[in-house]
Write an enzyme that holds these catalytic residues in place. Structure first.
Site, PDB file in Angstrom:
ATOM      1  N   GLY A   9    -148.365  19.949 -18.292  1.00  0.00           N
ATOM      2  CA  GLY A   9    -147.868  19.744 -19.700  1.00  0.00           C
ATOM      3  C   GLY A   9    -149.515  19.942 -20.618  1.00  0.00           C
ATOM      4  N   SER A  11    -149.926  22.539 -22.708  1.00  0.00           N
ATOM      5  CA  SER A  11    -150.182  23.635 -23.773  1.00  0.00           C
ATOM      6  C   SER A  11    -150.062  23.047 -25.099  1.00  0.00           C
ATOM      7  CB  SER A  11    -148.696  24.520 -23.563  1.00  0.00           C
ATOM      8  OG  SER A  11    -147.713  23.543 -23.764  1.00  0.00           O
ATOM      9  N   SER A  12    -150.136  21.598 -25.213  1.00  0.00           N
ATOM     10  CA  SER A  12    -149.986  21.138 -26.539  1.00  0.00           C
ATOM     11  C   SER A  12    -150.267  19.392 -26.433  1.00  0.00           C
ATOM     12  CB  SER A  12    -148.660  21.141 -27.420  1.00  0.00           C
ATOM     13  OG  SER A  12    -147.701  20.452 -26.838  1.00  0.00           O
ATOM     14  N   SER A 134    -147.893   7.049 -20.525  1.00  0.00           N
ATOM     15  CA  SER A 134    -146.646   6.547 -21.086  1.00  0.00           C
ATOM     16  C   SER A 134    -146.483   6.263 -22.531  1.00  0.00           C
ATOM     17  CB  SER A 134    -146.541   5.132 -20.321  1.00  0.00           C
ATOM     18  OG  SER A 134    -145.290   4.445 -20.764  1.00  0.00           O
ATOM     19  N   TYR A 148    -135.522   7.326 -24.207  1.00  0.00           N
ATOM     20  CA  TYR A 148    -137.015   7.567 -24.091  1.00  0.00           C
ATOM     21  C   TYR A 148    -137.648   6.410 -23.410  1.00  0.00           C
ATOM     22  CZ  TYR A 148    -141.948   8.371 -25.317  1.00  0.00           C
ATOM     23  OH  TYR A 148    -143.358   8.496 -25.317  1.00  0.00           O
ATOM     24  N   LYS A 152    -139.915   5.634 -20.011  1.00  0.00           N
ATOM     25  CA  LYS A 152    -141.000   4.854 -19.803  1.00  0.00           C
ATOM     26  C   LYS A 152    -140.984   3.816 -19.234  1.00  0.00           C
ATOM     27  CE  LYS A 152    -143.043   8.287 -21.860  1.00  0.00           C
ATOM     28  NZ  LYS A 152    -144.030   9.289 -20.891  1.00  0.00           N
TER      29      LYS A 152
END
Length: 277
Positions: A9, A11-12, A134, A148, A152
Site C-alpha cells: 500500500g 500509493s498514499s 496498526s 476497524y 486491529k
C-alpha cells in the site's frame, strides 16, 4: 549497507511517505499498489531502486506468488512493512456483510498471509524485521468503528504471538500504533456505511465530525511518523509496540489503566471459580 524493503500500500499515506524517505536514503523498495498513478514520479525518479508491484492483499494466492517472485530477483528482503488497510465507519448494524468481509480480508487476513508467506524466507536468510501498521485503535475502541477495531485488535494479537515464535530465527516484529494523522486514511480513503436515521445523535455517528476537515485537522505529521517508523528498524531488540502521537499515547494509557483497575477488582470473582484442593 543498503536494505531491501517490501511495503504494501505505497500509493498514499504512510506507505507513500515511508517509500519516499527510504528511496531518498538510497534504500531499495518493492512497493505494492492497486493503481500506480500516484507513484509514477517515484518510478521515474528511482528506476533502479523502486519496483512497484500490483497486488490486492485480499488475494492470498497473489500474495504467495508475489513473495516468491521477489525472491527470484533479490537475495533477501530485510524489512516487510504491512501497511495496506483502510477505515470503515458506521454502527455495527449499519454495516453490510460485504463491508464486514472485505475489511477483515484487507486489514487482518491480508496482513496475516503476507507475514506467513515471507516468514520461511526470512528464517532461511537468517533474520529480518516485520513492521505491522496498526493504530492506537488496536488498544482503544470508539463507537462507530467496530469492524476497524476488530481487525486491529486481531492483528495485534497475531503479532504478539508470532513475535515470540520467531525470536530464535533473529526475526523482530513491531506493531506501530499511530494516532490521527493528516493522511488520505482519514481524508480520502475512509469508507462510511449506509447510515440509518435511528443512529442519528448516537455516539456511533460521532466519527462524522472527525472526518469533516472543517472541524480541524488531525494532529499527526505523516512525515515525522514515517521517519520514526524507519528509525525503528535499527533498534535492537525490535520494540514490540510504538505509539506515535501524544493524544494517542494519553488515550491508550488512560484506557489501559481503567482496564487494569477493572481486572484487579475481579480478584475474588476469578478465584471463586477455581477448584479447591
Amino acid at each position: 549497507m543498503s536494505k531491501t524493503y517490501l511495503i504494501t500500500g505505497v500509493s498514499s499515506g504512510f506507505g507513500y511517505e515511508m517509500t519516499k524517505q527510504l528511496l531518498a536514503k538510497g534504500e531499495t523498495v518493492v512497493g505494492t499498489v492497486r493503481n500506480d498513478k500516484k507513484v509514477q514520479s517515484l518510478i521515474e525518479e528511482y528506476p533502479n531502486t523502486f519496483f512497484r508491484r500490483f497486488l490486492d492483499v485480499t488475494d492470498t494466492k497473489a500474495i504467495n506468488e508475489l513473495v516468491a517472485d521477489i525472491y527470484q530477483h533479490v537475495d533477501k528482503v530485510d524489512v516487510l512493512i504491512n501497511n495496506a488497510g483502510y477505515g470503515l465507519f458506521g454502527a455495527a448494524e449499519e454495516l453490510s456483510a460485504e463491508e464486514v468481509n472485505h475489511i477483515i480480508a484487507t486489514n487482518l487476513t491480508g496482513s496475516i498471509e503476507m507475514i506467513r508467506s515471507i516468514l520461511p524466507h526470512m528464517r532461511k536468510q537468517g533474520g529480518g524485521r516485520i513492521i505491522q501498521m496498526s493504530s492506537y485503535g488496536g488498544q482503544v475502541a470508539f463507537a462507530g468503528n467496530s469492524m476497524y477495531h476488530a481487525t486491529k485488535w486481531g492483528i495485534e494479537g497475531f503479532i504478539e504471538a508470532v513475535a515470540q515464535e520467531v525470536v530464535p530465527f533473529n526475526i523482530g516484529m513491531t506493531i506501530v500504533e499511530p494516532g490521527g494523522a493528516r493522511t488520505e486514511f482519514r481524508y480520502g480513503s475512509a469508507q462510511v456505511a449506509q447510515l440509518m436515521p435511528e443512529y442519528n445523535k448516537n455516539p456511533a455517528h460521532e466519527f462524522l465530525t472527525m472526518l469533516d476537515q472543517k472541524n480541524g485537522l488531525a494532529p499527526g505529521d505523516p512525515e515525522k511518523m514515517a521517519a520514526k517508523i524507519i528509525e525503528s528498524v535499527a533498534i535492537e531488540p525490535a520494540p514490540l509496540r510504538m505509539v506515535l502521537g501524544s493524544i494517542a499515547l494519553k488515550s491508550t494509557i488512560d484506557t489501559l489503566e481503567k482496564r487494569l483497575e477493572n481486572f484487579k477488582s475481579q480478584t475474588k470473582l476469578a478465584a471463586s471459580t477455581d477448584f479447591i484442593e
